[in-house]
Design a protein around this motif. Sequence first.
Motif, mmCIF file in Angstrom:
data_model
loop_
_atom_site.group_PDB
_atom_site.id
_atom_site.type_symbol
_atom_site.label_atom_id
_atom_site.label_comp_id
_atom_site.label_asym_id
_atom_site.label_seq_id
_atom_site.Cartn_x
_atom_site.Cartn_y
_atom_site.Cartn_z
ATOM 1 N N ALA A 15 0.827 -1.210 0.000
ATOM 2 C CA ALA A 15 0.000 0.000 0.000
ATOM 3 C C ALA A 15 0.864 1.264 0.000
ATOM 4 O O ALA A 15 0.499 2.279 -0.597
ATOM 5 C CB ALA A 15 -0.944 -0.001 1.196
ATOM 6 N N ALA A 16 2.024 1.197 0.643
ATOM 7 C CA ALA A 16 2.909 2.362 0.702
ATOM 8 C C ALA A 16 3.404 2.772 -0.678
ATOM 9 O O ALA A 16 3.728 3.944 -0.906
ATOM 10 C CB ALA A 16 4.099 2.073 1.625
ATOM 11 N N PHE A 17 3.458 1.826 -1.607
ATOM 12 C CA PHE A 17 3.919 2.135 -2.964
ATOM 13 C C PHE A 17 2.764 2.374 -3.931
ATOM 14 O O PHE A 17 2.990 2.634 -5.108
ATOM 15 C CB PHE A 17 4.811 1.002 -3.492
ATOM 16 C CG PHE A 17 6.133 0.917 -2.795
ATOM 17 C CD1 PHE A 17 7.108 1.890 -2.979
ATOM 18 C CD2 PHE A 17 6.407 -0.134 -1.936
ATOM 19 C CE1 PHE A 17 8.326 1.821 -2.335
ATOM 20 C CE2 PHE A 17 7.630 -0.216 -1.283
ATOM 21 C CZ PHE A 17 8.588 0.759 -1.486
ATOM 22 N N VAL A 20 2.987 5.585 -5.904
ATOM 23 C CA VAL A 20 4.198 5.837 -6.681
ATOM 24 C C VAL A 20 3.873 5.608 -8.150
ATOM 25 O O VAL A 20 3.244 4.608 -8.513
ATOM 26 C CB VAL A 20 5.354 4.907 -6.225
ATOM 27 C CG1 VAL A 20 6.591 5.139 -7.076
ATOM 28 C CG2 VAL A 20 5.666 5.134 -4.748
ATOM 29 N N ASP A 21 4.269 6.548 -8.996
ATOM 30 C CA ASP A 21 4.031 6.471 -10.423
ATOM 31 C C ASP A 21 4.640 5.185 -10.993
ATOM 32 O O ASP A 21 5.806 4.869 -10.718
ATOM 33 C CB ASP A 21 4.641 7.699 -11.113
ATOM 34 C CG ASP A 21 4.431 7.674 -12.601
ATOM 35 O OD1 ASP A 21 3.268 7.746 -13.040
ATOM 36 O OD2 ASP A 21 5.446 7.571 -13.329
ATOM 37 N N THR A 28 13.128 2.691 -11.767
ATOM 38 C CA THR A 28 13.932 2.340 -10.597
ATOM 39 C C THR A 28 14.369 0.879 -10.666
ATOM 40 O O THR A 28 15.550 0.556 -10.463
ATOM 41 C CB THR A 28 13.140 2.600 -9.304
ATOM 42 O OG1 THR A 28 12.781 3.993 -9.261
ATOM 43 C CG2 THR A 28 13.945 2.248 -8.070
ATOM 44 N N MET A 29 13.426 -0.006 -10.952
ATOM 45 C CA MET A 29 13.760 -1.426 -11.050
ATOM 46 C C MET A 29 14.669 -1.677 -12.252
ATOM 47 O O MET A 29 15.602 -2.481 -12.183
ATOM 48 C CB MET A 29 12.492 -2.272 -11.153
ATOM 49 C CG MET A 29 11.590 -2.173 -9.928
ATOM 50 S SD MET A 29 12.420 -2.584 -8.387
ATOM 51 C CE MET A 29 12.367 -4.333 -8.475
ATOM 52 N N GLY A 30 14.393 -0.985 -13.346
ATOM 53 C CA GLY A 30 15.204 -1.148 -14.546
ATOM 54 C C GLY A 30 16.655 -0.764 -14.324
ATOM 55 O O GLY A 30 17.573 -1.444 -14.800
#
Length: 139
Positions: A15-17, A20-21, A28-30
Motif C-alpha cells: 500500500a505504501a507504494f 508511486v508512479d 527504478t527497477m530497470g
Amino acid sequence: MKYMLIMRATDESFAAFADVDFDQIVETMGRFNNEMIQAGVLVAAEGLADASEGVVVDYSSETPVVTDGPYGETKELFGGFWILDVASREEAVEWAKRAPMTGPGVKAEIRRVTSIDELPQDNEWIQKERAWREATGQL
C-alpha cells in the motif's frame, strides 16, 4: 552458484507504494536490473501479479484443495524475484541490500538454487531432464 532473491512484502508495504508512479517504479527497477546485467550476475527477474489473481493448492488432505486468492492470511506476499549467478551467498546478500523499492515490511529471502549437477547422474529421470535442458539450450 545461483541464488534466488525472493522479494516479500506485507499488505501495508504494498500500500505504501500504491501512489508511486508506475513509470518511476519501472525506471527504478530497470536501473537496478541494468546494474546486475552490467555486472554479469542477472540470470532472470520477474514481478508477480497481484495475489488476488492467484490460487493456493493445499495438499493437507488426501484430495488437494484449491482456494482462490488472495491467500488466507497475507502477512507476507511474494512480489517478485531475481535469479543471480554469483560467487557466494555473501555476494547475493550484497546485491539484495541494494534492491530498490524497499522499506518497512519488505524483505528479501535468499535461497541457493540447486544445480542438476548436484543430483544423482545415474538416475533415469535426471538423465531425461539433462537431455531436455541440453535440447532447449539450458545447459
